[in-house]
Structures are given as structure tokens and as C-alpha cells.
Enzyme design. Structure first.
Site, PDB file in Angstrom:
ATOM      1  N   ASP A 116      32.717  40.346  53.781  1.00 50.03           N
ATOM      2  CA  ASP A 116      33.175  39.859  54.749  1.00 50.03           C
ATOM      3  C   ASP A 116      33.002  38.206  54.593  1.00 50.03           C
ATOM      4  OD1 ASP A 116      30.439  39.488  54.830  1.00 50.03           O
ATOM      5  OD2 ASP A 116      30.171  40.182  56.895  1.00 50.03           O
ATOM      6  N   HIS A 117      33.211  37.603  55.525  1.00 49.31           N
ATOM      7  CA  HIS A 117      33.084  36.265  55.468  1.00 49.31           C
ATOM      8  C   HIS A 117      31.842  35.543  54.797  1.00 49.31           C
ATOM      9  CE1 HIS A 117      31.744  37.547  59.450  1.00 49.31           C
ATOM     10  NE2 HIS A 117      30.923  36.642  59.526  1.00 49.31           N
ATOM     11  N   CYS A 125      28.079  41.468  52.027  1.00 47.57           N
ATOM     12  CA  CYS A 125      28.055  40.547  53.296  1.00 47.57           C
ATOM     13  C   CYS A 125      26.861  40.229  53.346  1.00 47.57           C
ATOM     14  CB  CYS A 125      28.022  41.675  54.211  1.00 47.57           C
ATOM     15  SG  CYS A 125      26.678  42.939  54.594  1.00 47.57           S
ATOM     16  N   THR A 172      23.944  40.507  54.246  1.00 50.42           N
ATOM     17  CA  THR A 172      22.605  41.258  53.908  1.00 50.42           C
ATOM     18  C   THR A 172      22.916  42.382  52.906  1.00 50.42           C
ATOM     19  OG1 THR A 172      22.884  42.722  55.543  1.00 50.42           O
ATOM     20  CG2 THR A 172      21.183  41.041  56.060  1.00 50.42           C
ATOM     21  N   GLY A 181      25.173  46.102  56.597  1.00 53.35           N
ATOM     22  CA  GLY A 181      26.283  46.636  57.297  1.00 53.35           C
ATOM     23  C   GLY A 181      27.262  47.243  56.389  1.00 53.35           C
ATOM     24  N   HIS A 184      18.836  57.749  39.832  1.00 50.79           N
ATOM     25  CA  HIS A 184      18.390  58.865  40.674  1.00 50.79           C
ATOM     26  C   HIS A 184      19.511  59.175  41.537  1.00 50.79           C
ATOM     27  CE1 HIS A 184      13.753  58.271  39.953  1.00 50.79           C
ATOM     28  NE2 HIS A 184      14.460  58.088  39.003  1.00 50.79           N
ATOM     29  N   HIS A 242      17.565  65.224  39.464  1.00 48.40           N
ATOM     30  CA  HIS A 242      18.336  64.231  40.322  1.00 48.40           C
ATOM     31  C   HIS A 242      19.853  64.843  40.925  1.00 48.40           C
ATOM     32  CE1 HIS A 242      15.204  61.536  39.279  1.00 48.40           C
ATOM     33  NE2 HIS A 242      15.621  61.521  38.037  1.00 48.40           N
ATOM     34  N   ARG A 244      19.392  67.200  43.832  1.00 45.31           N
ATOM     35  CA  ARG A 244      19.162  66.426  45.216  1.00 45.31           C
ATOM     36  C   ARG A 244      20.488  65.815  45.760  1.00 45.31           C
ATOM     37  NH1 ARG A 244      13.718  64.243  42.194  1.00 45.31           N
ATOM     38  NH2 ARG A 244      12.491  66.143  42.747  1.00 45.31           N
TER      39      ARG A 244
HETATM   40  C1  RB5 Z   1      27.784  38.834  59.680  1.00 46.73           C
HETATM   41  O1  RB5 Z   1      27.203  37.846  60.361  1.00 46.73           O
HETATM   42  C2  RB5 Z   1      26.559  40.039  59.097  1.00 46.73           C
HETATM   43  O2  RB5 Z   1      26.255  40.467  60.175  1.00 46.73           O
HETATM   44  C3  RB5 Z   1      27.169  40.657  58.038  1.00 46.73           C
HETATM   45  O3  RB5 Z   1      27.706  39.784  56.839  1.00 46.73           O
HETATM   46  C4  RB5 Z   1      26.323  41.805  57.539  1.00 46.73           C
HETATM   47  O4  RB5 Z   1      24.954  40.974  57.059  1.00 46.73           O
HETATM   48  C5  RB5 Z   1      25.938  43.049  58.255  1.00 46.73           C
HETATM   49  O5  RB5 Z   1      25.103  43.652  57.686  1.00 46.73           O
END
Ligand code: RB5
Length: 145
Positions: free
Chosen positions: A8-9, A65, A67, A70, A98, A133, A136
């Protein structure tokens, strides 16, 4: 290896760098976008890569993204996807060994590019361990639908 990648951005800058890195290693990279860092919704791009993997257009997927969370949550909605949100190379290797992870979701905001390169190295080079593994992973697949 044929690898589909998207972001994403928030992950755009690292997606560009990581796609170039994988190409430099000789992988066949399908860049599913976006093409700019304009604001987009990560589930749309997670779906593109997830479908590439389940349809066989790519062997593995990479999602970036803010984190990685998402992207992994969204990709795991597609049957056949085992997406792991990973912040260290050892977790990337374990996700392959695994869990037979077929997508790795990384953070563009909280993990530096050098670490993400090491994560990708581990993700593409580690084989699934099979054996216990595999039993599972079959149980994970049985949870689908
Ligand atoms: C975007 O602001 C952020 O929510 C997205 O990049 C991500 O981290 C979501 O899990």
C-alpha cells in the site's frame, strides 16, 4: 523463483526497493502495484498477490504495508494462502519450515530495508520441513471454507 509483490502507500518505498532487490537476485518478479505512493487500501493489493499465488502465476508472494499486519490478515482470507507477518529473518525461515508460508508480509514503516532484504532471503531459500509440520498444515487447510 516467480514472486508476486505489492504494497500500500505505507509500504510503497520499500516495495520498490525490495522488488528491485529480488530481481537483482535473478527472481522473476510480478509487481502488482501500486505505481505511486498515493493512498490506497491494502486489502485490494493483498488480494492481487494472493490470487497470483493460489492461481499458480507466482510461487510465493511478498506484501508490504505499514506493519505487514493488515496485508497478512487480508491475504489469509483467500483459501490456500498461508501469509506470515514477519519482522525477523529467523521468523521468515520458521514460517517456511514449519508453516509452509507462501506469502510473507513485512513492515515498511517499522522494519528497515536491510532487515527486510534478509527476511526475503530466508523466505525464498528455506524449504518446508514436511513430516509433522505437513500434518499440521493439512489441518490448517481443513479449516478453510
Ligand atoms: C496504513 O496507514 C496502515 O494502516 C497500513 O499500511 C497497515 O499498516 C495496516 O495493517
Amino acid at each position: 523463483m516467480k514472486i508476486s509483490i505489492a504494497s500500500d502507500h505505507a509500504g510503497f518505498e520499500q516495495k520498490q526497493a525490495l522488488a528491485a532487490y529480488l530481481e537483482g537476485l535473478g527472481h522473476d518478479v510480478i509487481d502488482r502495484g501500486p505505481g505511486t505512493d498515493d493512498r490506497v487500501d491494502y486489502p485490494d493489493f493483498a488480494a492481487l498477490v494472493a490470487h497470483d499465488v493460489v492461481d499458480g502465476a507466482a510461487e510465493r508472494g511478498v506484501l508490504v504495508c505499514g506493519t505487514g499486519i493488515g496485508m497478512a490478515v487480508a491475504a489469509n482470507k483467500i483459501d490456500g494462502i498461508r501469509a506470515a507477518n514477519v519482522t525477523s529473518p529467523v521468523f521468515a525461515a520458521l514460517a517456511r519450515e514449519h508453516n509452509d508460508a507462501n506469502i510473507v508480509a513485512v513492515s515498511g514503516r517499522f522494519v528497515d530495508e536491510a532487515t527486510n532484504r534478509e527476511i526475503l532471503d530466508a523466505f525464498v531459500s528455506t524449504e518446508f520441513g514436511g513430516g509433522r509440520h505437513a500434518d499440521r498444515v493439512k489441518k490448517i487447510t481443513a479449516l478453510e471454507g
